[in-house]
Every structure is written in structure tokens, then in C-alpha cells.
Design an enzyme around this catalytic site. Structure first.
Site, mmCIF file in Angstrom:
data_model
loop_
_atom_site.group_PDB
_atom_site.id
_atom_site.type_symbol
_atom_site.label_atom_id
_atom_site.label_comp_id
_atom_site.label_asym_id
_atom_site.label_seq_id
_atom_site.Cartn_x
_atom_site.Cartn_y
_atom_site.Cartn_z
ATOM 1 N N GLU A 240 -64.378 24.336 6.871
ATOM 2 C CA GLU A 240 -65.139 23.148 6.467
ATOM 3 C C GLU A 240 -66.539 23.475 5.948
ATOM 4 O O GLU A 240 -67.025 22.811 5.022
ATOM 5 C CB GLU A 240 -65.244 22.183 7.655
ATOM 6 N N PHE B 74 -52.649 7.564 8.480
ATOM 7 C CA PHE B 74 -53.952 7.044 8.057
ATOM 8 C C PHE B 74 -54.598 7.862 6.933
ATOM 9 O O PHE B 74 -55.719 7.573 6.525
ATOM 10 C CB PHE B 74 -54.902 6.963 9.264
ATOM 11 N N LYS C 26 -70.974 9.893 7.952
ATOM 12 C CA LYS C 26 -69.987 9.259 7.073
ATOM 13 C C LYS C 26 -70.564 8.033 6.347
ATOM 14 O O LYS C 26 -71.605 7.500 6.749
ATOM 15 C CB LYS C 26 -68.761 8.872 7.905
ATOM 16 N N ARG D 98 -70.598 7.601 18.299
ATOM 17 C CA ARG D 98 -69.522 6.696 17.866
ATOM 18 C C ARG D 98 -69.518 5.406 18.662
ATOM 19 O O ARG D 98 -69.277 4.326 18.121
ATOM 20 C CB ARG D 98 -68.186 7.427 17.939
ATOM 21 N N HIS E 215 -68.462 13.048 11.533
ATOM 22 C CA HIS E 215 -67.413 14.070 11.627
ATOM 23 C C HIS E 215 -67.999 15.303 12.305
ATOM 24 O O HIS E 215 -69.186 15.604 12.144
ATOM 25 C CB HIS E 215 -66.923 14.469 10.223
ATOM 26 N N TYR F 115 -59.681 16.701 4.077
ATOM 27 C CA TYR F 115 -58.832 16.225 5.182
ATOM 28 C C TYR F 115 -57.370 16.649 5.021
ATOM 29 O O TYR F 115 -56.485 16.013 5.593
ATOM 30 C CB TYR F 115 -58.939 14.707 5.305
ATOM 31 N N ARG G 90 -69.464 17.697 19.171
ATOM 32 C CA ARG G 90 -68.338 16.799 19.491
ATOM 33 C C ARG G 90 -68.706 15.880 20.664
ATOM 34 O O ARG G 90 -68.342 14.705 20.679
ATOM 35 C CB ARG G 90 -67.085 17.611 19.847
ATOM 36 N N THR H 70 -62.840 9.844 19.033
ATOM 37 C CA THR H 70 -62.521 9.353 17.688
ATOM 38 C C THR H 70 -62.555 7.825 17.631
ATOM 39 O O THR H 70 -63.100 7.241 16.679
ATOM 40 C CB THR H 70 -61.114 9.851 17.280
HETATM 41 P P1 IDP Z 1 -61.965 13.443 14.825
HETATM 42 O O1 IDP Z 1 -62.821 13.010 13.658
HETATM 43 O O2 IDP Z 1 -62.449 12.850 16.114
HETATM 44 O O3 IDP Z 1 -61.796 14.936 14.887
HETATM 45 P P2 IDP Z 1 -59.250 13.326 13.772
HETATM 46 O O4 IDP Z 1 -58.032 13.069 14.595
HETATM 47 O O5 IDP Z 1 -59.497 14.718 13.273
HETATM 48 O O6 IDP Z 1 -60.513 12.801 14.614
HETATM 49 O O7 IDP Z 1 -59.183 12.326 12.549
HETATM 50 C C1 IDP Z 1 -60.019 12.503 11.414
HETATM 51 C C2 IDP Z 1 -60.577 11.154 11.024
HETATM 52 O O8 IDP Z 1 -59.498 10.303 10.613
HETATM 53 C C3 IDP Z 1 -61.237 10.369 12.150
HETATM 54 O O9 IDP Z 1 -62.592 10.737 12.400
HETATM 55 C C4 IDP Z 1 -61.145 8.952 11.631
HETATM 56 O O10 IDP Z 1 -62.114 8.696 10.607
HETATM 57 C C5 IDP Z 1 -59.763 8.959 10.992
HETATM 58 N N1 IDP Z 1 -58.726 8.540 11.938
HETATM 59 C C6 IDP Z 1 -58.224 9.224 13.006
HETATM 60 N N2 IDP Z 1 -57.267 8.542 13.650
HETATM 61 C C7 IDP Z 1 -57.125 7.389 12.964
HETATM 62 C C8 IDP Z 1 -56.275 6.245 13.129
HETATM 63 O O11 IDP Z 1 -55.445 6.170 14.045
HETATM 64 N N3 IDP Z 1 -56.426 5.241 12.209
HETATM 65 C C9 IDP Z 1 -57.334 5.296 11.181
HETATM 66 N N4 IDP Z 1 -58.140 6.344 10.992
HETATM 67 C C10 IDP Z 1 -58.051 7.382 11.871
HETATM 68 MG MG MG Z 2 -60.909 16.187 13.493
#
Ligand code: IDP
Ligand code: MG
Length: 145
Positions: free
Chosen positions: A131, A62, A14, A107, A120, A54, A90, A96
């Protein structure tokens, strides 16, 4: 899909990670894990391109902020391949929220926040199937084996 089946996943380094200068360290972890890089490119996403990628999160609070973050600078989408590649990537990424990610994960080491979290990874075979072609055409993916 069996446990040992060869899978492909869509990884993204990212914009925050590229701005921080940790791209090489992240790629090193991919190599050390034995995941094969079949495709990679540097791309600065438009707002529309980020929003489309997304779209699954369109109703989350968010979503707008996430789309803005993903357009702050270039990112590097990649296609990775290997046994159980989706879950292995993962696991290398970590949770996350970097505050909740295991020590040693990407992370935990490199993310700035739950939003600016460095990488990601597709979360399932179905999401990888959406994707990967979002970023790469068939002719852009090294056929590998
Ligand atoms: P992931 O990337 O671990 O699969 P997802 O829930 O799919 O997590 O969320 C996609 C992306 O959205 C996250 O990687 C992060 O950049 C952002 N994100 C997720 N949850 C939050 C939040 O609570 N606040 C702000 N950004 C978030
Ligand atoms: Mg995700």
C-alpha cells in the site's frame, strides 16, 4: 519483526471524513499518539486507482460500492511511522463497523457507516509493503530518523 520494531503503515483519511470537516481532528490524534507523518498528499482517486488499491477485496460483495465511495471526493493517504505503528494506528481507528468500534476511536467518533468509515490503515507488514508504494515513491517519503 519484533514487537518494538519501527514500522511504517499506510493511512488514508477517506472522502467522508474530509467532506465532514474532521481532517484536523484526525491529524491531531495521529500527533497526540506520537506517530510520525512521513508523507501526505491530497488526491482524488479515479475508479481504476481505487479498484487497484482495494484489489484484495475484489470478490467481496461491497467491492464496487467501496470503489465508488472512495472516488466521491479527495482523500489523504499518508505514511505513518513509529513503534508497532501498524497495530497502534488500527487501534486508534477502531473496528471497521463504527457501531462496533470502541468509544473514543476515530471510527466511533467520525464514521458514518461500515463503508464510509473515515480512515484506512494497513492490516499487516505485507499489506503496508503493497500500500505505501501504491501511493508514494521513495523520494516522496521523508527519510525521518
Ligand atoms: P478495514 O478497513 O477495517 O481493514 P476491510 O475488511 O479491509 O476493513 O474493508 C475495507 C473497507 O471496505 C472498509 O474500511 C470499509 O470502507 C469497506 N467495507 C468493509 N466491510 C464492508 C461491508 O460489509 N459493507 C460495506 N463496506 C464495507
Ligand atoms: Mg483492511
Amino acid at each position: 519483526m519484533s514487537e518494538t520494531e519501527i514500522q511504517r503503515t499506510l493511512a488514508i483519511i477517506k472522502p467522508d471524513a474530509i467532506a465532514k470537516g474532521v481532517l484536523g481532528q484526525i491529524i491531531t490524534r495521529i500527533e497526540q499518539a506520537g506517530l510520525r507523518i512521513l508523507a501526505a498528499k491530497l488526491i482524488h482517486l479515479s475508479r481504476e486507482q481505487a479498484a487497484g488499491f482495494y484489489i484484495v477485496h475484489k470478490d467481496r460483495p461491497f467491492y464496487q460500492s467501496l470503489c465508488a465511495f472512495m472516488t466521491q471526493g479527495p482523500c489523504i493517504p499518508m505514511v505513518l511511522e513509529g513503534e508497532r505503528c501498524i497495530q497502534r494506528w488500527r487501534d486508534l481507528m477502531g473496528a471497521t463497523d463504527p457501531a462496533k468500534a470502541e468509544p473514543g476511536t476515530i471510527r466511533r467518533e467520525f464514521a458514518s457507516s461500515i463503508e464510509a468509515n473515515a480512515v484506512h490503515g494497513s492490516d499487516s507488514v505485507a499489506s503496508a509493503a503493497f500500500e505505501i508504494p501504491y501511493f508514494f515513491g521513495t523520494l516522496e517519503i521523508y527519510p525521518g530518523r
